[in-house]
Scaffold this motif. Structure first.
Motif, PDB file in Angstrom:
ATOM      1  N   GLU A 284       4.396 -14.911   1.041  1.00  0.00           N
ATOM      2  CA  GLU A 284       3.838 -15.653  -0.098  1.00  0.00           C
ATOM      3  C   GLU A 284       3.381 -14.708  -1.210  1.00  0.00           C
ATOM      4  OE1 GLU A 284      -0.475 -17.114   0.727  1.00  0.00           O
ATOM      5  OE2 GLU A 284       0.538 -17.065   2.676  1.00  0.00           O
ATOM      6  N   TYR A 285       2.864 -13.540  -0.857  1.00  0.00           N
ATOM      7  CA  TYR A 285       2.454 -12.561  -1.867  1.00  0.00           C
ATOM      8  C   TYR A 285       3.676 -12.021  -2.614  1.00  0.00           C
ATOM      9  CZ  TYR A 285      -1.929 -12.542   0.788  1.00  0.00           C
ATOM     10  OH  TYR A 285      -3.075 -12.895   1.431  1.00  0.00           O
ATOM     11  N   PHE A 286       4.731 -11.726  -1.856  1.00  0.00           N
ATOM     12  CA  PHE A 286       5.973 -11.263  -2.473  1.00  0.00           C
ATOM     13  C   PHE A 286       6.502 -12.327  -3.439  1.00  0.00           C
ATOM     14  CE2 PHE A 286       5.946  -8.039   0.727  1.00  0.00           C
ATOM     15  CZ  PHE A 286       6.838  -7.056   0.338  1.00  0.00           C
ATOM     16  N   ASP A 287       6.520 -13.581  -2.983  1.00  0.00           N
ATOM     17  CA  ASP A 287       7.042 -14.672  -3.810  1.00  0.00           C
ATOM     18  C   ASP A 287       6.261 -14.820  -5.111  1.00  0.00           C
ATOM     19  OD1 ASP A 287       9.015 -15.192  -1.966  1.00  0.00           O
ATOM     20  OD2 ASP A 287       7.922 -16.841  -0.999  1.00  0.00           O
ATOM     21  N   LYS A 288       4.928 -14.689  -5.067  1.00  0.00           N
ATOM     22  CA  LYS A 288       4.109 -14.794  -6.275  1.00  0.00           C
ATOM     23  C   LYS A 288       4.439 -13.690  -7.267  1.00  0.00           C
ATOM     24  CE  LYS A 288       0.103 -17.158  -4.353  1.00  0.00           C
ATOM     25  NZ  LYS A 288      -1.312 -17.061  -3.988  1.00  0.00           N
TER      26      LYS A 288
ATOM     27  N   GLN B 218      -3.624  -8.313 -10.733  1.00  0.00           N
ATOM     28  CA  GLN B 218      -4.560  -9.011  -9.846  1.00  0.00           C
ATOM     29  C   GLN B 218      -5.960  -8.441 -10.129  1.00  0.00           C
ATOM     30  OE1 GLN B 218      -3.723 -11.509  -8.184  1.00  0.00           O
ATOM     31  NE2 GLN B 218      -1.636 -11.308  -7.458  1.00  0.00           N
ATOM     32  N   PRO B 219      -6.618  -8.896 -11.203  1.00  0.00           N
ATOM     33  CA  PRO B 219      -7.886  -8.287 -11.621  1.00  0.00           C
ATOM     34  C   PRO B 219      -8.992  -8.334 -10.573  1.00  0.00           C
ATOM     35  CG  PRO B 219      -7.092  -9.874 -13.245  1.00  0.00           C
ATOM     36  CD  PRO B 219      -6.201  -9.972 -12.059  1.00  0.00           C
ATOM     37  N   GLN B 220      -8.922  -9.273  -9.627  1.00  0.00           N
ATOM     38  CA  GLN B 220      -9.975  -9.374  -8.623  1.00  0.00           C
ATOM     39  C   GLN B 220      -9.872  -8.270  -7.561  1.00  0.00           C
ATOM     40  OE1 GLN B 220      -7.437 -11.469  -8.979  1.00  0.00           O
ATOM     41  NE2 GLN B 220      -6.593 -12.022  -6.980  1.00  0.00           N
ATOM     42  N   GLN B 221      -8.757  -7.557  -7.508  1.00  0.00           N
ATOM     43  CA  GLN B 221      -8.556  -6.476  -6.542  1.00  0.00           C
ATOM     44  C   GLN B 221      -9.036  -5.160  -7.119  1.00  0.00           C
ATOM     45  OE1 GLN B 221      -4.382  -8.203  -4.773  1.00  0.00           O
ATOM     46  NE2 GLN B 221      -4.416  -6.157  -5.551  1.00  0.00           N
TER      47      GLN B 221
ATOM     48  N   LEU C   7       1.143  -2.496  -2.370  1.00  0.00           N
ATOM     49  CA  LEU C   7       2.562  -2.169  -2.514  1.00  0.00           C
ATOM     50  C   LEU C   7       3.380  -2.815  -1.417  1.00  0.00           C
ATOM     51  CD1 LEU C   7       4.810  -0.317  -3.852  1.00  0.00           C
ATOM     52  CD2 LEU C   7       4.312   1.258  -1.980  1.00  0.00           C
ATOM     53  N   GLY C   8       4.516  -3.383  -1.809  1.00  0.00           N
ATOM     54  CA  GLY C   8       5.525  -3.845  -0.878  1.00  0.00           C
ATOM     55  C   GLY C   8       6.815  -3.112  -1.191  1.00  0.00           C
ATOM     56  N   VAL C   9       7.566  -2.748  -0.159  1.00  0.00           N
ATOM     57  CA  VAL C   9       8.824  -2.027  -0.343  1.00  0.00           C
ATOM     58  C   VAL C   9       9.945  -2.872   0.235  1.00  0.00           C
ATOM     59  CG1 VAL C   9      10.102   0.066   0.217  1.00  0.00           C
ATOM     60  CG2 VAL C   9       7.657   0.205  -0.207  1.00  0.00           C
TER      61      VAL C   9
ATOM     62  N   PRO D 112      -3.038   2.657 -11.189  1.00  0.00           N
ATOM     63  CA  PRO D 112      -4.261   1.873 -11.418  1.00  0.00           C
ATOM     64  C   PRO D 112      -4.418   0.747 -10.397  1.00  0.00           C
ATOM     65  CG  PRO D 112      -2.584   1.299 -13.018  1.00  0.00           C
ATOM     66  CD  PRO D 112      -2.050   2.456 -12.234  1.00  0.00           C
ATOM     67  N   GLY D 113      -5.660   0.405 -10.108  1.00  0.00           N
ATOM     68  CA  GLY D 113      -5.946  -0.699  -9.202  1.00  0.00           C
ATOM     69  C   GLY D 113      -5.728  -2.028  -9.899  1.00  0.00           C
ATOM     70  N   GLY D 114      -5.775  -3.093  -9.125  1.00  0.00           N
ATOM     71  CA  GLY D 114      -5.656  -4.424  -9.710  1.00  0.00           C
ATOM     72  C   GLY D 114      -4.235  -4.894  -9.936  1.00  0.00           C
ATOM     73  N   TYR D 115      -3.285  -4.357  -9.172  1.00  0.00           N
ATOM     74  CA  TYR D 115      -1.891  -4.778  -9.308  1.00  0.00           C
ATOM     75  C   TYR D 115      -1.266  -4.977  -7.939  1.00  0.00           C
ATOM     76  CZ  TYR D 115      -1.686  -3.653 -14.272  1.00  0.00           C
ATOM     77  OH  TYR D 115      -1.892  -3.632 -15.620  1.00  0.00           O
ATOM     78  N   ASP D 116      -0.357  -5.947  -7.849  1.00  0.00           N
ATOM     79  CA  ASP D 116       0.547  -6.073  -6.713  1.00  0.00           C
ATOM     80  C   ASP D 116       1.883  -5.520  -7.180  1.00  0.00           C
ATOM     81  OD1 ASP D 116      -1.316  -7.234  -5.075  1.00  0.00           O
ATOM     82  OD2 ASP D 116      -0.569  -9.277  -5.302  1.00  0.00           O
TER      83      ASP D 116
END
Length: 121
Positions: free
Chosen positions: A11-15, A35-38, A43-45, A76-80
């Motif tokens: 589901e995270y990948f799909d988003k 993802q500002p809350q993170q 990272l997904g590969v 930077p933080g806050g990203y998928d």
């Protein structure tokens, strides 16, 4: 790579695929979504079966995760993030892969210099 930095569920990948942006070069496609809350990035590969057998795919996956792990302070933080390997990666050395990963991150404006703050904008 630390557990907090892994993008694990489908589901995270799909988003990220559906609502994120992308950047690419000849060796990689990078999908990313803010993802500002993170506080850190995740990272997904993805390495397709078209690139080779399981040994080849797992080697590419391990190399990519190690490159990201060693250079995590520059991201930077806050990203998928989802990094998708393309066919030319199979014949590349570690340094060439590292250079190409930095290039695709730079194209997406996701590479931080040492003096910049760690939070996403």
């Amino acid at each position: 790579m630390e557990k907090k930095n892994r993008l694990t569920k489908r589901e995270y990948f799909d988003k990220v695929y559906k609502h994120g942006k992308s950047s690419a070069n000849h060796q990689f496609v990078l999908y990313y979504k803010a993802q500002p809350q993170q506080s850190s990035f995740r990272l997904g590969v993805s390495v397709s079966k078209k690139l080779g057998n399981a040994v080849v795919r797992n080697r590419i996956r391990r190399v990519l995760k190690e490159i990201i792990r060693l250079n995590a302070p520059k991201i930077p933080g806050g990203y998928d993030l989802i990094l998708i390997a393309r066919k030319p990666v199979v014949e590349m050395s570690y340094r060439e892969i590292e250079k190409s990963v930095f290039h695709v991150l730079k194209r997406a404006s996701l590479l931080r210099r040492n003096g910049e703050p760690k939070q996403a904008d």
